[in-house]
Write a protein that holds these residues in place. Structure first.
Motif, PDB file in Angstrom:
ATOM      1  N   THR A 158       1.096  -1.105  -0.020  1.00 15.75           N
ATOM      2  CA  THR A 158       0.041  -0.256   0.003  1.00 15.75           C
ATOM      3  C   THR A 158       0.571   1.360   0.459  1.00 15.75           C
ATOM      4  N   LEU A 159       1.975   1.181   0.651  1.00 13.18           N
ATOM      5  CA  LEU A 159       2.836   2.141   0.469  1.00 13.18           C
ATOM      6  C   LEU A 159       4.127   2.722  -1.063  1.00 13.18           C
TER       7      LEU A 159
ATOM      8  N   TYR B 135       2.360   5.768  -4.100  1.00 11.21           N
ATOM      9  CA  TYR B 135       2.786   6.580  -2.640  1.00 11.21           C
ATOM     10  C   TYR B 135       4.341   6.869  -2.216  1.00 11.21           C
TER      11      TYR B 135
ATOM     12  N   GLY C  32       6.224   6.197  -0.170  1.00 13.15           N
ATOM     13  CA  GLY C  32       6.180   5.890   1.441  1.00 13.15           C
ATOM     14  C   GLY C  32       7.023   4.814   1.549  1.00 13.15           C
TER      15      GLY C  32
ATOM     16  N   PHE D 160       6.919  10.051   3.650  1.00 17.70           N
ATOM     17  CA  PHE D 160       6.445  10.157   1.880  1.00 17.70           C
ATOM     18  C   PHE D 160       6.450  11.584   1.745  1.00 17.70           C
TER      19      PHE D 160
ATOM     20  N   SER E 272       1.402  12.615  -0.877  1.00 17.20           N
ATOM     21  CA  SER E 272       1.537  10.968  -1.199  1.00 17.20           C
ATOM     22  C   SER E 272       1.070  10.687   0.511  1.00 17.20           C
TER      23      SER E 272
ATOM     24  N   TRP F  51      -2.481   7.951   0.515  1.00 19.27           N
ATOM     25  CA  TRP F  51      -1.836   5.733   1.325  1.00 19.27           C
ATOM     26  C   TRP F  51      -3.026   6.229   2.421  1.00 19.27           C
ATOM     27  N   TYR F  52      -2.762   6.819   3.307  1.00 16.80           N
ATOM     28  CA  TYR F  52      -4.057   7.013   4.385  1.00 16.80           C
ATOM     29  C   TYR F  52      -5.308   6.418   3.813  1.00 16.80           C
TER      30      TYR F  52
ATOM     31  N   SER G  92      -6.916   5.785   0.109  1.00 15.57           N
ATOM     32  CA  SER G  92      -6.641   5.178   0.005  1.00 15.57           C
ATOM     33  C   SER G  92      -7.065   3.696  -0.061  1.00 15.57           C
TER      34      SER G  92
ATOM     35  N   TYR H 156      -5.372   0.927   1.479  1.00 16.30           N
ATOM     36  CA  TYR H 156      -4.919   1.348   2.864  1.00 16.30           C
ATOM     37  C   TYR H 156      -6.135   0.754   3.788  1.00 16.30           C
TER      38      TYR H 156
END
Length: 108
Positions: A28-29, A32, A34, A59, A64, A68-69, A71, A74
């Protein structure tokens, strides 16, 4: 400006759900940019006390970190952690290398 996702997790139940969360979070990172810079290592306490495990993910920018958070990827695995731990999570802007401690005085 660099952004960070920071969590202080406590009472983590290291069962199958957390194992699945850990197995899936890196994917998931990646979209982005991350990456973990601190992930629950045991600190050396030099002042005061701290409860919990500190996690810091870096990030390149706010978009980004927030992307990510928020998305779907995630958000799909988030309950695996939140249902198996207590704690606080935040998104926070970093400072650049020119930052000086007194810079915060100008913001108050």
């Amino acid at each position: 400006m660099t952004h960070y996702a920071i969590a202080n997790l406590q009472n983590v139940n290291l069962g199958p759900d957390i194992a699945e969360y850990l197995a899936r979070i890196d994917a998931t990172l990646a979209p982005y940019d991350g990456h973990f810079i601190i992930h629950g290592n045991q600190p050396e306490y030099v002042e005061g006390e701290w409860a919990g495990a500190l996690i810091v993910i870096e990030f390149p920018d706010e978009a980004s970190a927030r992307g990510w958070y928020e998305s779907p990827a995630y958000q799909e695995i988030l309950p695996l952690r939140t249902n198996n731990s207590d704690g606080v999570t935040m998104l926070l802007e970093g400072v650049d290398r020119s930052h000086r401690a007194t810079d915060v005085l100008a913001r108050s």
